[in-house]
Design a protein around this motif. Structure first.
Motif, PDB file in Angstrom:
ATOM      1  N   GLU A   1       0.832  -1.198   0.000  1.00 46.56           N
ATOM      2  CA  GLU A   1       0.000   0.000   0.000  1.00 46.56           C
ATOM      3  C   GLU A   1       0.868   1.250   0.000  1.00 46.56           C
TER       4      GLU A   1
ATOM      5  N   GLY B   1       0.219   5.916  -0.019  1.00 43.66           N
ATOM      6  CA  GLY B   1      -0.690   7.038  -0.147  1.00 43.66           C
ATOM      7  C   GLY B   1      -1.289   7.563   1.138  1.00 43.66           C
TER       8      GLY B   1
ATOM      9  N   ARG C   1      -5.662   9.666  -1.802  1.00 39.91           N
ATOM     10  CA  ARG C   1      -5.834   8.470  -2.629  1.00 39.91           C
ATOM     11  C   ARG C   1      -4.839   7.417  -2.178  1.00 39.91           C
TER      12      ARG C   1
ATOM     13  N   SER D   1      -3.210   3.575  -2.754  1.00 43.77           N
ATOM     14  CA  SER D   1      -2.944   2.600  -3.814  1.00 43.77           C
ATOM     15  C   SER D   1      -2.474   1.300  -3.186  1.00 43.77           C
ATOM     16  N   CYS D   2      -2.751   0.210  -3.867  1.00 43.42           N
ATOM     17  CA  CYS D   2      -2.303  -1.103  -3.402  1.00 43.42           C
ATOM     18  C   CYS D   2      -1.945  -1.927  -4.633  1.00 43.42           C
ATOM     19  N   THR D   3      -0.698  -2.358  -4.681  1.00 39.47           N
ATOM     20  CA  THR D   3      -0.219  -3.114  -5.833  1.00 39.47           C
ATOM     21  C   THR D   3       0.201  -4.518  -5.421  1.00 39.47           C
TER      22      THR D   3
ATOM     23  N   TRP E   1     -10.597  -2.682   0.608  1.00 40.69           N
ATOM     24  CA  TRP E   1      -9.923  -1.880   1.623  1.00 40.69           C
ATOM     25  C   TRP E   1     -10.652  -2.047   2.948  1.00 40.69           C
TER      26      TRP E   1
ATOM     27  N   ARG F   1      -9.969  -0.215  -9.782  1.00 38.68           N
ATOM     28  CA  ARG F   1      -8.833  -1.112  -9.991  1.00 38.68           C
ATOM     29  C   ARG F   1      -8.346  -1.019 -11.427  1.00 38.68           C
TER      30      ARG F   1
ATOM     31  N   THR G   1      -3.317  -3.276  -9.554  1.00 36.23           N
ATOM     32  CA  THR G   1      -3.427  -2.235  -8.531  1.00 36.23           C
ATOM     33  C   THR G   1      -4.882  -1.858  -8.299  1.00 36.23           C
TER      34      THR G   1
ATOM     35  N   TYR H   1      -7.239   1.165  -6.065  1.00 40.26           N
ATOM     36  CA  TYR H   1      -7.134   2.499  -5.510  1.00 40.26           C
ATOM     37  C   TYR H   1      -8.329   2.762  -4.602  1.00 40.26           C
TER      38      TYR H   1
ATOM     39  N   ARG I   1     -10.069   6.306  -3.492  1.00 34.53           N
ATOM     40  CA  ARG I   1     -10.130   7.762  -3.458  1.00 34.53           C
ATOM     41  C   ARG I   1     -11.028   8.149  -2.292  1.00 34.53           C
TER      42      ARG I   1
ATOM     43  N   CYS J   1      -5.121  -3.105   2.669  1.00 38.57           N
ATOM     44  CA  CYS J   1      -5.552  -3.664   1.392  1.00 38.57           C
ATOM     45  C   CYS J   1      -5.716  -5.175   1.547  1.00 38.57           C
TER      46      CYS J   1
END
Length: 121
Positions: free
Chosen positions: A6, A8, A19, A21-23, A36, A71, A77, A79, A81, A95
């Protein structure tokens, strides 16, 4: 080895936006539902938003209309927001992903390490 990473989180003023993010990284066959969650000290982890592989979304009542999950499958990834943030949104955000390692029939749950979101003036 599969990992969810994660980024952000941070400090934001009430009414502000962030925002997350998770990759997903590592070797795997496919990524299914992702989402999330958030947790505050002394409380259970709660679902904030989720998104299926086909893009169907679901939100906790407390964030509907303010938070939006999306996504990008090509980037592995998702997201989150977050708009109109308030103090009650302060938490560690995690995440989560259901990931198929070798075949679609063999899935496991994975969690990120968490990222702190603090809403304060």
């Amino acid at each position: 080895q599969v990992q969810l990473v994660e980024s952000g989180g941070g400090l934001v003023q009430p009414g502000g936006s962030l925002r997350l993010s998770c990759t997903a990284s590592g070797s795997f066959f496919a990524i299914g539902d992702m989402g999330w969650y958030r947790q505050t000290p002394g409380n259970q982890r709660e679902m904030v938003a989720s998104i299926t592989g086909s893009g169907r979304t679901n939100y906790a009542d407390s964030v509907k209309g303010r938070f939006f999950v999306s996504r990008d499958n090509s980037k592995k990834t998702i997201y989150l927001r977050m708009n109109s943030l308030n103090a009650a949104d302060t938490a560690v955000y995690y995440c989560h992903g259901i990931i198929a390692i070798k075949t679609v029939y063999e899935t496991s749950d994975y969690w990120g390490q968490g990222t702190q979101v603090t809403v304060s003036s």
